[in-house]
Every structure is written in C-alpha cells, then in structure tokens.
Enzyme design. Structure first.
Site, PDB file in Angstrom:
ATOM      1  N   HIS A 157     -18.046 -19.271 -49.873  1.00  0.00           N
ATOM      2  CA  HIS A 157     -19.047 -19.231 -50.943  1.00  0.00           C
ATOM      3  C   HIS A 157     -19.086 -20.576 -51.673  1.00  0.00           C
ATOM      4  O   HIS A 157     -20.164 -21.097 -51.977  1.00  0.00           O
ATOM      5  CB  HIS A 157     -18.736 -18.101 -51.913  1.00  0.00           C
ATOM      6  N   ASP A 165     -23.769  -8.207 -26.281  1.00  0.00           N
ATOM      7  CA  ASP A 165     -23.865  -7.917 -27.717  1.00  0.00           C
ATOM      8  C   ASP A 165     -24.277  -9.136 -28.522  1.00  0.00           C
ATOM      9  O   ASP A 165     -25.000  -9.016 -29.514  1.00  0.00           O
ATOM     10  CB  ASP A 165     -22.521  -7.394 -28.244  1.00  0.00           C
ATOM     11  N   ASP A 204     -10.475 -16.612 -48.240  1.00  0.00           N
ATOM     12  CA  ASP A 204     -11.291 -17.520 -47.445  1.00  0.00           C
ATOM     13  C   ASP A 204     -12.781 -17.262 -47.666  1.00  0.00           C
ATOM     14  O   ASP A 204     -13.602 -18.180 -47.556  1.00  0.00           O
ATOM     15  CB  ASP A 204     -10.946 -17.380 -45.968  1.00  0.00           C
ATOM     16  N   LYS A 237     -11.376 -16.224 -32.562  1.00  0.00           N
ATOM     17  CA  LYS A 237     -10.055 -15.851 -32.044  1.00  0.00           C
ATOM     18  C   LYS A 237     -10.049 -14.418 -31.528  1.00  0.00           C
ATOM     19  O   LYS A 237      -9.427 -14.118 -30.502  1.00  0.00           O
ATOM     20  CB  LYS A 237      -8.993 -16.030 -33.123  1.00  0.00           C
ATOM     21  N   SER A 238     -10.749 -13.524 -32.220  1.00  0.00           N
ATOM     22  CA  SER A 238     -10.785 -12.126 -31.771  1.00  0.00           C
ATOM     23  C   SER A 238     -11.589 -11.969 -30.487  1.00  0.00           C
ATOM     24  O   SER A 238     -11.468 -10.949 -29.796  1.00  0.00           O
ATOM     25  CB  SER A 238     -11.386 -11.237 -32.869  1.00  0.00           C
ATOM     26  N   TYR A 248     -13.483 -15.307 -36.313  1.00  0.00           N
ATOM     27  CA  TYR A 248     -14.056 -14.357 -35.359  1.00  0.00           C
ATOM     28  C   TYR A 248     -13.845 -14.829 -33.918  1.00  0.00           C
ATOM     29  O   TYR A 248     -13.578 -14.032 -33.012  1.00  0.00           O
ATOM     30  CB  TYR A 248     -15.544 -14.194 -35.667  1.00  0.00           C
TER      31      TYR A 248
END
Length: 270
Positions: A50, A152, A45, A167-168, A165
């Site tokens: 890119h 953060d 991915d 999902k985390s 990201y």
C-alpha cells in the site's frame, strides 16, 4: 530528514506510529506527507505494498523502511519492539544508511474502452479467467509466438515478489539484484490437444512478454493488492521497469537471511 508513515490500522500499529512520531520529533525529524524522504510502513507486507502504490509518483525521490507487527514481514527490517532503536539510527549522524534498489514490473494494458493503461507491481501481476472460467490467451515472448495458454491463469512476478504467490506455484526464488521477471502458470491444461511449457520461465531486462486474451473474455487482474475486472482487454505487455523501488537499510539484512527467516526459521542447524 522528512518522513511519513502508513500503518495497518490495528491497535499495535497505531501505538507504534504515535511512538515513532514522538521519538522522531525529539530527534529533529520532520513529518511531511506530501514530499517525504523516507516512507515508514508499520504493519505487514500488505502495508508495504500500500505504501509503495501510494508513493509510486515519488519512486525516484523516496526510500522505504518496514516495521512488521505480525508474524511475517518479508519487506520489513524491524520488529515492533525495535522502534526506538530504528529512530535512534535514523537520527544519529554517524550511522550509515545504505540504499538498496529492487526491480519492479511494468504492466501495459491495452483495452477497447480505455486505451492504454500502465501499472507497476512490487510483487506480482496476475491474470485469471473471471468466475473460475478457463483463461485462453496467446503468449508472445520478444514479439515471437511462444504458446497458446489454457488454464486458470498466469502470474508474472518480480524478484522480490518471487517469494510470494510465485513460490506457491513452484517458481524459483530470485535475488533482487537480478533484473528479471518470472512467468509462472496457474493450473495449466496439458493433454494430447493442448500443450504449454508447464514450468516457470525467467525473462531478463529488456525482454518483453505479451499476452493476448481471447476476445471478450471476462478477466480478473491483480496488481499486487489491487484487483481489476475487465472484459475488453486486447493485450497485456510485461517487462522490467526502468523505475526501481528504494529501501533504506540502517543495518544489514541480506536477502537470503530474509528467505531463511521467513520460510525455514532461525533454529540452529544440528
């Protein structure tokens, strides 16, 4: 049909690239790195990200096809062992090609030094305090004050990027047919003094999110795979872009099938 290829650079991806070139030439396809019709991504991915950013100036003209050579390729329809089948379908006149369009994020950053800069994200945009320091920023939604964030950082994802990201961060998975952005907090501070929403929120198309960081903060920004460090940011505006990314489908591979294959597996249900 004109095509170009970006690969991950490992041995297998290089070999598959050479095989694709040979089979494509036999099938009458033309290699064109400058104005291709199809961009082939061979790798993971990250390779597709890119490829997307390398051809962002041609988004209204090109479509993407992914071939994954690792364990997980969420943007890829094809496995390494299926290169010959992919080329066969691409060069066979009676094989139907379906174009699927996904929404992307438009990020407008205003700085003291550089003025306005515009970026586009296929997966997500994140803002964090540099060197692990707390990010302090006012969040506005549709030009109205929403919250003062401390924590953060903040992750703003597209529907296709909701599986990354986001999902985390316990964000929801959004089908790419939904033109929206998702805003997820990264370790927000919530106590008697400081309060934030504490959950992800979804903004539909034409809604905007403005972020106003505390003045002179050193910030770490990321747009997909690109990292940017700045200390002069005045504001950041995020919204669903009018542009979309196109994927060429030579066989069905529904979004929820991708989700199941990526995160659950293909074991039969008992």
């Amino acid at each position: 049909m004109k095509y170009t290829i970006l690969n991950r650079g490992d041995r297998l991806s290089q070999e598959l690239t050479e095989t694709f070139h040979r089979l494509a030439a036999e099938g009458g396809m033309t290699m064109d790195q400058h104005v291709p019709d199809i961009v082939i991504s061979i790798g993971g991915d990250g390779t597709m990200l890119h490829a997307f950013h390398s051809h962002i100036h041609l988004l209204d003209k090109v479509s993407f096809v992914g071939v994954h050579t690792g364990h997980l390729g969420f943007y890829a329809d094809w496995k390494a062992t299926e290169i010959a089948e992919l080329v066969k379908r691409m060069t066979t006149p009676d094989v139907e090609m379906k174009i699927v369009k996904y929404p992307i994020a438009e990020i407008e950053i205003v700085t003291k030094k550089a003025g306005k800069e515009v970026f586009y994200a296929l997966n997500e945009f994140t803002i964090r305090g540099d060197d692990g320091k707390t990010l302090v920023a006012k969040i506005n939604v549709n030009l109205e004050d929403f919250e003062m964030f401390r924590g953060d950082g903040i992750c703003i994802s597209t529907p296709s990027g909701s599986t990354a990201y986001n999902k985390s961060l316990q964000g929801a998975l959004l089908h790419p047919s939904i033109e929206a952005l998702q805003i997820a907090e990264i370790a927000s501070i919530n106590n008697r003094v400081y309060r934030t929403l504490g959950s992800s929120m979804i903004l539909p198309k034409h809604h905007i999110c403005d972020i106003f960081p505390r003045e002179d903060q050193k910030l770490q920004l990321s747009v997909d795979h690109m990292n940017i460090q700045r200390d002069d940011i005045l504001s950041i505006r995020s919204q669903v872009s009018e542009l979309k990314v196109s994927f060429a489908r030579y066989r069905p591979f529904p979004f929820w099938n991708r989700v199941r294959a990526a995160f659950i597996g293909n074991e039969p249900m008992e």
